[in-house]
Motif scaffolding. Structure first.
Motif, PDB file in Angstrom:
ATOM      1  N   GLN A   1      10.832  13.844  -3.862  1.00  0.00           N
ATOM      2  CA  GLN A   1      11.507  14.930  -3.163  1.00  0.00           C
ATOM      3  C   GLN A   1      12.485  15.660  -4.085  1.00  0.00           C
ATOM      4  O   GLN A   1      12.580  16.880  -4.072  1.00  0.00           O
ATOM      5  N   ARG A   2      13.207  14.913  -4.908  1.00  0.00           N
ATOM      6  CA  ARG A   2      14.151  15.524  -5.839  1.00  0.00           C
ATOM      7  C   ARG A   2      13.419  16.387  -6.865  1.00  0.00           C
ATOM      8  O   ARG A   2      13.843  17.493  -7.186  1.00  0.00           O
ATOM      9  N   GLN A   3      12.303  15.896  -7.373  1.00  0.00           N
ATOM     10  CA  GLN A   3      11.521  16.678  -8.333  1.00  0.00           C
ATOM     11  C   GLN A   3      10.960  17.936  -7.670  1.00  0.00           C
ATOM     12  O   GLN A   3      10.921  19.003  -8.281  1.00  0.00           O
ATOM     13  N   LYS A   4      10.549  17.822  -6.442  1.00  0.00           N
ATOM     14  CA  LYS A   4      10.015  18.964  -5.716  1.00  0.00           C
ATOM     15  C   LYS A   4      11.094  20.026  -5.518  1.00  0.00           C
ATOM     16  O   LYS A   4      10.844  21.220  -5.685  1.00  0.00           O
ATOM     17  N   GLN A   5      12.318  19.607  -5.194  1.00  0.00           N
ATOM     18  CA  GLN A   5      13.419  20.556  -5.003  1.00  0.00           C
ATOM     19  C   GLN A   5      13.791  21.233  -6.311  1.00  0.00           C
ATOM     20  O   GLN A   5      14.067  22.423  -6.334  1.00  0.00           O
ATOM     21  N   THR A   6      13.845  20.508  -7.406  1.00  0.00           N
ATOM     22  CA  THR A   6      14.220  21.123  -8.679  1.00  0.00           C
ATOM     23  C   THR A   6      13.145  22.098  -9.135  1.00  0.00           C
ATOM     24  O   THR A   6      13.464  23.111  -9.749  1.00  0.00           O
TER      25      THR A   6
ATOM     26  N   TYR B   1       0.814  -1.200   0.000  1.00  0.00           N
ATOM     27  CA  TYR B   1       0.000   0.000   0.000  1.00  0.00           C
ATOM     28  C   TYR B   1       0.853   1.257   0.000  1.00  0.00           C
ATOM     29  O   TYR B   1       0.546   2.231  -0.666  1.00  0.00           O
ATOM     30  N   GLY B   2       1.966   1.291   0.705  1.00  0.00           N
ATOM     31  CA  GLY B   2       2.810   2.474   0.835  1.00  0.00           C
ATOM     32  C   GLY B   2       3.744   2.634  -0.365  1.00  0.00           C
ATOM     33  O   GLY B   2       3.873   1.760  -1.215  1.00  0.00           O
ATOM     34  N   GLN B   3       4.412   3.782  -0.416  1.00  0.00           N
ATOM     35  CA  GLN B   3       5.364   4.046  -1.492  1.00  0.00           C
ATOM     36  C   GLN B   3       6.710   3.434  -1.128  1.00  0.00           C
ATOM     37  O   GLN B   3       7.061   3.305   0.039  1.00  0.00           O
ATOM     38  N   SER B   4       7.460   3.100  -2.168  1.00  0.00           N
ATOM     39  CA  SER B   4       8.804   2.605  -1.917  1.00  0.00           C
ATOM     40  C   SER B   4       9.705   3.781  -1.576  1.00  0.00           C
ATOM     41  O   SER B   4       9.391   4.935  -1.868  1.00  0.00           O
ATOM     42  N   LEU B   5      10.829   3.491  -1.000  1.00  0.00           N
ATOM     43  CA  LEU B   5      11.779   4.525  -0.616  1.00  0.00           C
ATOM     44  C   LEU B   5      12.306   5.258  -1.856  1.00  0.00           C
ATOM     45  O   LEU B   5      12.496   6.474  -1.836  1.00  0.00           O
ATOM     46  N   GLY B   6      12.499   4.548  -2.952  1.00  0.00           N
ATOM     47  CA  GLY B   6      12.957   5.163  -4.199  1.00  0.00           C
ATOM     48  C   GLY B   6      11.939   6.152  -4.743  1.00  0.00           C
ATOM     49  O   GLY B   6      12.302   7.225  -5.232  1.00  0.00           O
ATOM     50  N   ASP B   7      10.642   5.800  -4.651  1.00  0.00           N
ATOM     51  CA  ASP B   7       9.597   6.712  -5.117  1.00  0.00           C
ATOM     52  C   ASP B   7       9.563   7.993  -4.284  1.00  0.00           C
ATOM     53  O   ASP B   7       9.408   9.091  -4.820  1.00  0.00           O
ATOM     54  N   VAL B   8       9.716   7.854  -2.982  1.00  0.00           N
ATOM     55  CA  VAL B   8       9.700   9.019  -2.097  1.00  0.00           C
ATOM     56  C   VAL B   8      10.899   9.925  -2.420  1.00  0.00           C
ATOM     57  O   VAL B   8      10.752  11.151  -2.528  1.00  0.00           O
ATOM     58  N   ALA B   9      12.075   9.343  -2.616  1.00  0.00           N
ATOM     59  CA  ALA B   9      13.267  10.130  -2.925  1.00  0.00           C
ATOM     60  C   ALA B   9      13.107  10.838  -4.267  1.00  0.00           C
ATOM     61  O   ALA B   9      13.494  12.000  -4.422  1.00  0.00           O
ATOM     62  N   ARG B  10      12.553  10.156  -5.244  1.00  0.00           N
ATOM     63  CA  ARG B  10      12.336  10.738  -6.571  1.00  0.00           C
ATOM     64  C   ARG B  10      11.385  11.931  -6.487  1.00  0.00           C
ATOM     65  O   ARG B  10      11.622  12.978  -7.100  1.00  0.00           O
TER      66      ARG B  10
END
Length: 171
Positions: A33-38, A22-31
């Motif tokens: 966050q990176r898109q949000k920062q850019t 049900y939850g997001q993978s750690l890679g999805d969360v990091a991706r």
């Protein structure tokens, strides 16, 4: 008792897999966050075309002003233009080379200046006059060198003000 333990263990395993799917993978969360920062740090750039610019109402000047080839141009293109950066770098490098060449000419001419001593036998006056003339040439070349150094500093300052990186205008 054993049955309730098996049911609880089975329920725990099912709950564990259900929560993991049900939850997001750690890679999805990091991706994300990176898109949000850019998105936060980079603003979109607008490309201007000739249609976006207002029409010119003033006639262009037909007179041209001749400038010295080593003179720094005050206005420069945008800093993200790689071609402009290369042009600035070439101009600055050319100016540095001309300064180096002039400096070596001054050194060579200085090393050739030798006045005739008191034991001189013939043509001493003419020889010493030629040495004085060489000294005058060195002084003129030194003034020219100072001007070229000033022009180099102006070029570097203009490149810096144009927003170009220090690799373009630093030695």
């Amino acid at each position: 008792m054993r049955m309730s333990f098996k049911v609880a263990a089975l329920f725990g395993v099912v709950l564990f897999f259900w929560a993991g799917s049900y939850g997001q993978s750690l890679g999805d969360v990091a991706r994300e966050q990176r898109q949000k920062q850019t998105k936060d740090t980079h603003t979109e750039r607008k490309v201007l075309t000739n249609e976006d610019l207002p029409a010119r109402t003033e006639p262009e000047s037909t007179t041209s002003v001749r400038t010295d080839e080593h003179e720094a141009t005050p206005a420069a293109p945008a800093s993200n233009d790689i071609h402009a950066a290369e042009q600035w770098k070439t101009k600055i490098e050319t100016q540095r080379n001309s300064i180096t060449t002039l400096r070596s000419q001054i050194d060579k001419l200085n090393s050739s200046i030798h006045f005739a001593g008191p034991n001189c036998v013939a043509n001493c006056v003419q020889y010493n006059e030629r040495q004085i003339h060489k000294q005058d040439e060195v002084e003129q070349m030194q003034k020219q060198l100072d001007q070229q150094k000033k022009q180099l500093e102006d070029m570097q300052e203009s490149a810096r003000k144009a927003g170009l990186g220090s690799s373009v205008y630093e030695p």
